[in-house]
Design a protein around this motif. Structure first.
Motif, mmCIF file in Angstrom:
data_model
loop_
_atom_site.group_PDB
_atom_site.id
_atom_site.type_symbol
_atom_site.label_atom_id
_atom_site.label_comp_id
_atom_site.label_asym_id
_atom_site.label_seq_id
_atom_site.Cartn_x
_atom_site.Cartn_y
_atom_site.Cartn_z
ATOM 1 N N GLU A 3 43.403 15.340 34.594
ATOM 2 C CA GLU A 3 44.191 14.104 34.697
ATOM 3 C C GLU A 3 44.360 13.473 33.316
ATOM 4 O OE1 GLU A 3 42.510 10.723 36.695
ATOM 5 O OE2 GLU A 3 40.474 11.331 36.218
ATOM 6 N N VAL A 4 45.450 12.725 33.196
ATOM 7 C CA VAL A 4 45.735 12.081 31.917
ATOM 8 C C VAL A 4 45.455 10.589 32.053
ATOM 9 C CG1 VAL A 4 47.497 11.585 30.192
ATOM 10 C CG2 VAL A 4 47.449 13.823 31.323
ATOM 11 N N THR A 21 43.612 13.756 28.001
ATOM 12 C CA THR A 21 43.533 14.666 29.143
ATOM 13 C C THR A 21 42.073 14.958 29.440
ATOM 14 O OG1 THR A 21 45.605 15.644 28.422
ATOM 15 C CG2 THR A 21 44.352 16.872 30.078
ATOM 16 N N VAL A 22 41.673 14.693 30.694
ATOM 17 C CA VAL A 22 40.278 14.878 31.104
ATOM 18 C C VAL A 22 40.220 15.997 32.139
ATOM 19 C CG1 VAL A 22 38.282 13.765 32.192
ATOM 20 C CG2 VAL A 22 39.782 12.426 30.712
ATOM 21 N N VAL A 27 36.810 15.546 27.879
ATOM 22 C CA VAL A 27 38.090 15.296 27.221
ATOM 23 C C VAL A 27 38.546 16.605 26.610
ATOM 24 C CG1 VAL A 27 39.254 13.931 25.479
ATOM 25 C CG2 VAL A 27 37.179 13.075 26.539
ATOM 26 N N VAL A 28 39.777 17.008 26.909
ATOM 27 C CA VAL A 28 40.226 18.271 26.318
ATOM 28 C C VAL A 28 41.381 18.079 25.338
ATOM 29 C CG1 VAL A 28 39.399 19.727 28.200
ATOM 30 C CG2 VAL A 28 41.708 18.787 28.305
ATOM 31 N N LYS A 29 42.098 16.969 25.465
ATOM 32 C CA LYS A 29 43.254 16.807 24.571
ATOM 33 C C LYS A 29 43.561 15.319 24.372
ATOM 34 C CE LYS A 29 47.755 18.196 25.383
ATOM 35 N NZ LYS A 29 48.656 19.203 25.916
ATOM 36 N N LEU A 50 39.628 13.664 18.610
ATOM 37 C CA LEU A 50 38.568 12.982 19.383
ATOM 38 C C LEU A 50 37.747 13.965 20.228
ATOM 39 C CD1 LEU A 50 40.207 9.612 20.553
ATOM 40 C CD2 LEU A 50 38.474 9.947 18.787
ATOM 41 N N PRO A 51 38.377 14.979 20.864
ATOM 42 C CA PRO A 51 37.532 15.925 21.615
ATOM 43 C C PRO A 51 36.508 16.606 20.702
ATOM 44 C CG PRO A 51 39.842 16.204 22.224
ATOM 45 C CD PRO A 51 39.815 15.255 21.060
ATOM 46 N N GLU A 52 36.966 17.058 19.521
ATOM 47 C CA GLU A 52 36.039 17.716 18.591
ATOM 48 C C GLU A 52 34.940 16.742 18.165
ATOM 49 O OE1 GLU A 52 39.203 18.188 18.742
ATOM 50 O OE2 GLU A 52 39.316 20.374 18.932
ATOM 51 N N GLN A 53 35.289 15.488 17.971
ATOM 52 C CA GLN A 53 34.282 14.489 17.576
ATOM 53 C C GLN A 53 33.268 14.299 18.707
ATOM 54 O OE1 GLN A 53 35.198 10.406 17.976
ATOM 55 N NE2 GLN A 53 34.216 9.769 16.076
ATOM 56 N N HIS A 54 33.762 14.201 19.940
ATOM 57 C CA HIS A 54 32.857 13.928 21.066
ATOM 58 C C HIS A 54 31.928 15.111 21.362
ATOM 59 C CE1 HIS A 54 35.225 10.334 21.643
ATOM 60 N NE2 HIS A 54 34.514 9.977 22.703
#
Ligand SMILES: Nc1nc2c(c(=O)[nH]1)N[C@H]1C(S)=C(S)[C@@H](COP(=O)(O)OP(=O)(O)OC[C@H]3O[C@@H](n4cnc5c(=O)[nH]c(N)nc54)[C@H](O)[C@@H]3O)O[C@H]1N2
Ligand SMILES: Nc1nc2c(c(=O)[nH]1)N[C@H]1C(S)=C(S)[C@@H](COP(=O)(O)OP(=O)(O)OC[C@H]3O[C@@H](n4cnc5c(=O)[nH]c(N)nc54)[C@H](O)[C@@H]3O)O[C@H]1N2
Ligand code: SF4
Ligand SMILES: [Mo]
Length: 724
Positions: A3-4, A21-22, A27-29, A50-54
Motif C-alpha cells: 500500500e502507498v 510504499t509499504v 518500506v520499500v519505495k 529512506l528505505p536504505e536509511q531505515h
C-alpha cells in the motif's frame, strides 16, 4: 500486501511530502507526492533513500555500552537504569550545571526531543542546553536583536521582483533565502516571472548560475561588500525615505559609517569589478519588492553578526517589510495565530544575561549558549565543570569547530551519551549510544518548519501549510528502540523528577503517547491538530482575512540602523588590511581561503554510508580552480596538506572552475578522530580542525571563524591514495 501512504521525509529539515510504499510492514519505495500542495511531488536523491536509511546494515537496533572491547548491546531498560544512577551521582557530586545537553541537526525533525531534554535539564536545575544553531548562524538572531524585528515580517519571495542571496545556495541546501520547499521550482517560477536574482558567493553555485548578477567575491569580505551596497543605495537615492523616516532611527550614523566604503574601495578589496558591484546594488535596490538574505557561508566567515546586521539594514533602507493591509503570507497553522503588525517589535536584550559560561566572557545570548564553548566547559576544571554530556541527533566530533579540542573534551567526560542511529564518530567515543526509532516509524508534524519564522530573516513555510504523519511501519523485528523524547521522560521517571512541556505538567506515572504530546506542543494552535490530521497529503489552511494590522497608536519602537556596536565593528573592518589572507589575527600570511559548502548527496555527516549517495565518492573533495592546481603542479585526486593557523588537515583536490581562484571549497562534518586520518579516501577530512574556538570568534555569540579560513596549501602524502 502493498500500500502507498503519505509521509513527511525527515532525512533533512525540508520535510518534503512523499509517497511511501509499504509491503509486509516494511518500506520499500519512496517517491514524491504529486498531490502535496507545498512540494508538488518533489524529492531529492537523499529522500528516496529512506528505505536504505531505515534498513541499513549498520543502523543500531539496540542501545550500546562502551566496553574495553568495543560497543556491546545492552537492553534499553538497563541502559536507562545505569544512566539515571550515574546522572544522580554526578549531580550530587558536582552540582546540576555539570550536566549538559547538545541538540544537533536531527533534533529538528523530532519536535519533542529538544523540549523534553530541556524539561529534564530544568528539573535537574541545569541551564546547560546547547544547540547546533549556535554554530550555524547565531549572527541571525543576534543581528535581529540589534536591529529589531519587523513584526509582520519580510516581503514574500513569491511576490518579489528582485532577490539577493549572500553566501547561500538554497537550491541544493534547502535552507533560507528561497523558501526551502521545492526551491528549484520556486526559483524557476520566479525567474520566469522576471525576478532579477543577485548572488554574492565565491563559487558559481547552482543559484549563481541563474542570477542576473553574480558577485564572485573573495570570501570573508561580506561586511565590506554589503557596506558598499548600502553606500551606493544611499548615494544614488534608492532609499525608501518615507519608510526610513517613519520607522527607523540611526540613519545618519549608518550613512556616515558606510561613507568610506566607496565602490572603488570595496571592489578592490573584495576582488570584484566595480561595475558588477554597482549592478548588484542597482538590481536589488531599483526592484520594487524582495529581500537580501544570507546563508551559512558569510555567517561562518568572520563577523557573521555584522553581515546579518547589514543585510537587515539594506532591507530596511529599501523598505522591504510588509505594510498594513497586506496579506500575512503565513499566519501559522500548528502555532497560535500570528497577526502581523506593521511595526517593529520591542528589541530583546542581545547578550550579557542568563547563564555565564566560564570562558571568553560568553553569556546567554540571542543566538543561544555557544556550543563552541562546550569543549572548554568540559576541559576546564573547577566549579561548574561539565561532566556529563548528552548529544541528541548531533555529531560533535565531526561537526564542532576546533576538532582537536573537541576530541580531548569528549575523552574527558565522566558520562557521555549519544542518541544516534549509528556508531558515528562521536557515538564511537560515547559510554552509551541510545538509538531512536526513525522517521517512518514515528508520528511527525510539520510544526518545526513553522517555527523557522523566528530564526532571523527566515520565514519557514511561505503559506500556512501543515501535515501530520502517523507511524507507518514498525521498527525492524527484534529491535529495542525508543523515541528521543522517551529517553528523557524515562530518565526523569527513574530520577523521580517531574517534567513540564509547553507549560503543562506531564503525567509521570502513565507515559503519554507521542500524539498526546503533540497535542500539548500545539496547544492554542490556529488550526487544531485533529483537523490537520484529516489531510493526509498536507494542506494549506489559507485565511485571506488575516492581514497585516496597522502600527499601534502607542508603539514607539523603531528599527535601529545605527547600532553602536555594529557600526563600531564596521569601522574596525575599514581599518583591516585590504589584501592577502591575514584573517582575524593578521599576524600571518596565507595563500588561500577555505570556504564551507553543502554537497547535494549527503546531509552533514549523514548519508555517506548509503550506496546511492556514495557514487560521487566517500570523501569531501577540496575543490579548487584549475589555474590554482596548475600553478602548483597538482591534478585531480592528488593529496594536499591544508594548514590554518590552528592545525593542518589532508585533502583530495578536485578541479572546479566554478570556484574563485585563491579559494578552496570543502564540505564539513567529514572525517573522524585524528587517529583515522589515513582513511582519507574513504571518510574524508575534517575542516572543523582548521578552526580555533578561542582565537577567532565573535565576542558575543562565540561563533568561531568556520569559513573564509586563511590557509596554506601544499602537496601532501600521496601514499594515502593507496591506503584507504
Ligand atoms: N567547519 C564547519 N563546521 C560546521 C559547519 C560548516 O559549514 N563548516 N556547519 C555547522 C552546521 S550549520 C551545523 S547545523 C552543524 C551540524 O552539527 P551536528 O548536528 O552535530 O552534526 P550532524 O553531522 O548533522 O549530526 C547528526 C547526527 O545525527 C544522527 N542521526 C541521523 N538520523 C537520526 C535520527 O533520526 N535521530 C537521531 N537521534 N540521530 C540521527 C547522525 O547519524 C549524525 O551522527 O555542523 C556545523 N559545523
Ligand atoms: N544536501 C545538503 N543539504 C543541506 C546540508 C547538507 O550537508 N547537505 N546541510 C544543512 C545545514 S546544517 C544547513 S545550516 C544549511 C545551510 O544552507 P546554506 O547556507 O545554503 O549552505 P551552503 O549550500 O553551504 O551555501 C553557503 C554558500 O556560501 C558560500 N560561502 C562560503 N564562504 C563565504 C563567504 O565568506 N562569503 C560569501 N558571500 N559566501 C561564502 C559557499 O560557496 C556556499 O555556496 O544546509 C542544510 N542543507
Ligand atoms: S530535500 Fe530530500 S532529504 Fe530533504 S526532505 Fe526533501 S526529499 Fe527528504
Ligand atoms: Mo546547519
Amino acid at each position: 500486501m502493498s500500500e502507498v501512504r503519505t509521509a513527511i521525509c525527515r532525512f533533512c529539515h525540508a520535510f518534503c511530502g512523499v509517497n511511501v510504499t509499504v509491503e509486509n510492514d516494511r518500506v520499500v519505495k519512496v517517491l514524491g507526492d504529486i498531490d502535496n500542495p507545498m512540494y508538488h511531488g518533489y524529492t531529492c536523491i537523499k529522500g528516496r533513500q529512506l528505505p536504505e536509511q531505515h534498513y541499513h546494515a549498520e543502523r543500531l537496533l539496540a542501545p550500546q555500552l562502551k566496553t574495553a572491547g568495543g560497543h556491546r548491546p545492552i537492553a534499553y531498560d538497563k541502559a536507562l537504569d545505569d544512566i539515571a544512577e550515574k546522572l544522580q551521582a554526578i549531580v550530587r557530586r558536582y552540582g546540576p550545571r555539570s550536566v549538559a545537553v547538545y541538540t544537533g541537526t536531527f533534533s529538528f525533525p523530532y519536535p519533542l526531543a529538544k523540549p523534553m531534554a530541556q524539561a529534564l535539564l530544568n528539573a535537574i536545575g541545569s541551564p546547560m542546553l546547547f544547540s547546533s544553531g549556535s554554530i550555524d548562524q547565531p549572527g541571525k538572531p543576534m543581528a535581529m536583536a540589534f536591529h529589531g524585528r519587523w513584526h509582520a515580517g519580510p516581503q514574500p519571495f513569491a511576490e518579489s521582483d528582485t532577490w539577493m542571496l549572500v553566501g547561500a545556495n538554497p537550491v541544493v541546501s534547502k535552507w533560507g533565502g528561497i523558501p526551502q520547499y521545492n526551491p528549484g521550482k520556486r526559483l524557476h517560477d520566479a525567474l520566469k516571472r522576471g525576478m532579477q536574482l543577485v548572488v554574492i558567493d565565491p563559487r558559481r553555485t547552482e543559484c549563481a548560475r541563474k542570477a542576473a548578477v553574480h558577485v564572485q567575491c573573495k570570501p570573508g569580505e561580506d561586511p565590506t561588500i554589503l557596506a558598499g551596497i548600502a553606500h551606493l543605495i544611499i548615494r544614488e537615492g534608492w532609499v525608501d525615505t518615507a519608510f526610513v523616516d517613519a520607522e527607523t532611527a540611526g540613519f545618519a550614523a549608518l550613512k556616515e559609517a558606510v561613507a568610506p566604503f566607496t565602490p572603488e574601495y570595496v571592489a578592490a578589496r573584495a576582488e570584484v569589478p566595480v561595475q558588477t558591484l554597482v549592478e548588484a546594488a542597482r538590481t536589488f535596490a531599483t526592484g520594487t519588492r524582495g529581500m537580501v538574505t544570507a546563508g551559512t557561508g558569510p555567517n561562518m566567515a568572520p563577523r557573521g553578526t555584522l553581515t546579518e546586521y547589514l543585510v537587515l539594514a539594506i532591507n530596511t533602507l529599501c523598505g522591504r517589510w510588509l505594510r498594513a493591509g497586506e496579506k500575512m503570507p503565513n499566519p501559522f497553522v500548528l502555532l497560535p495565530t500570528r497577526h502581523g503588525r506593521a511595526q517593529p517589535e520591542p528589541k530583546p536584550q542581545a547578550y550579557g544575561y542568563g547563564t555565564e559560561l566560564r570562558v571568553r566572557n560568553l553569556t546567554d545570548n540571542a543566538g543561544g549558549l555557544s556550543a563552541a564553548a562546550l569543549a572548554d566547559e568540559i576541559l576546564l576544571g573547577g566549579e561548574g565543570q561539565v561532566k556529563a554530556l548528552f548529544s541528541v541527533g548531533g555529531n560533535p566530533l565531526a561537526a564542532w569547530p576546533d576538532q582537536l579540542k573537541t576530541w580531548e573534551a569528549l575523552k574527558h567526560l565522566e558520562l557521555s551519551v549519544s542518541l544516534d542511529i549509528k556508531l558515528s564518530a562521536t557515538a564511537k567515543m560515547s559510554h552509551y549510544v541510545l538509538p531512536p526509532k526513525l522517521g517512518l516509524e514515528v508520528p511527525g508534524i510539520t510544526m518545526p518548519n513553522e517555527g523557522v519564522w523566528f530564526y532571523g530573516l527566515s520565514t519557514g513555510y511561505p503559506e500556512p501549510y501543515a501535515m501530520y504523519q502517523p507511524a507507518l511501519v514498525p521498527p525492524p523485528a527484534g529491535s529495542d528502540l525508543l523515541e528521543e523524547w522517551q529517553v528523557f521522560y524515562r530518565l526523569a521517571q527513574r530520577m523521580g523528577l517531574p517534567l513540564t512541556l509547553n507549560g503543562q505538567a506531564l503525567d509521570m506515572t502513565n507515559e503519554p503517547t507521542t500524539d498526546e504530546l503533540f497535542e500539548v506542543l500545539t496547544a492554542g494552535s490556529r488550526i487544531p491538530l485533529g483537523e490537520v490530521k484529516q489531510h493526509p497529503h498536507g494542506h494549506i489552511f489559507d485565511d485571506p482575512s488575516i492581514c497585516v494590522l496597522p502600527r499601534e497608536a502607542d508603539c514607539e519602537e523603531r528599527l535601529d540602523l545605527g547600532n553602536a556596536i555594529m557600526l563600531g565593528e564596521l569601522r574596525e573592518v575599514r581599518q583591516e588590511p585590504t589584501t592577502g589572507h591575514a584573517g582575524y589575527r593578521g599576524e600571518q600570511t596565507f595563500t588561500h581561503r577555505l570556504v564551507s559548502r553543502r554537497l547535494n548527496d549527503v546531509y552533514n555527516s549523514s548519508g555517506r554510508d548509503i550506496p546511492k549517495l556514495m557514487k560521487n565518492g566517500r570523501y569531501n573533495p577540496a575543490y579548487m580552480h584549475p589555474d590554482d592546481l596548475a600553478a602548483m603542479g597538482l591534478h585531480a585526486g592528488d593529496v594536499v596538506e591544508i594548514a590554518s593557523a590552528r592545525a593542518a588537515i589532508l585533502g583530495v583536490v578536485e578541479e572546479a572552475d566554478d570556484v574563485k581562484p585563491g579559494v578552496i571549497s570543502m564540505a564539513h562534518s567529514f572525517g573522524d578522530a585524528p587517529t583515522e586520518d589515513h582513511k582519507l579516501f574513504s571518510i574524508g577530512s575534517n575542516t572543523g580542525r582548521l578552526t580555533s574556538v578561542d582565537e577567532d570568534y565573535d565576542p558575543r555569540t562565540g561563533m568561531p571563524m568556520m569559513s573564509a579560513i586563511p590557509v596554506n596549501v601544499r602537496r601532501g602524502d600521496q601514499t594515502l591514495a593507496l591506503g584507504s
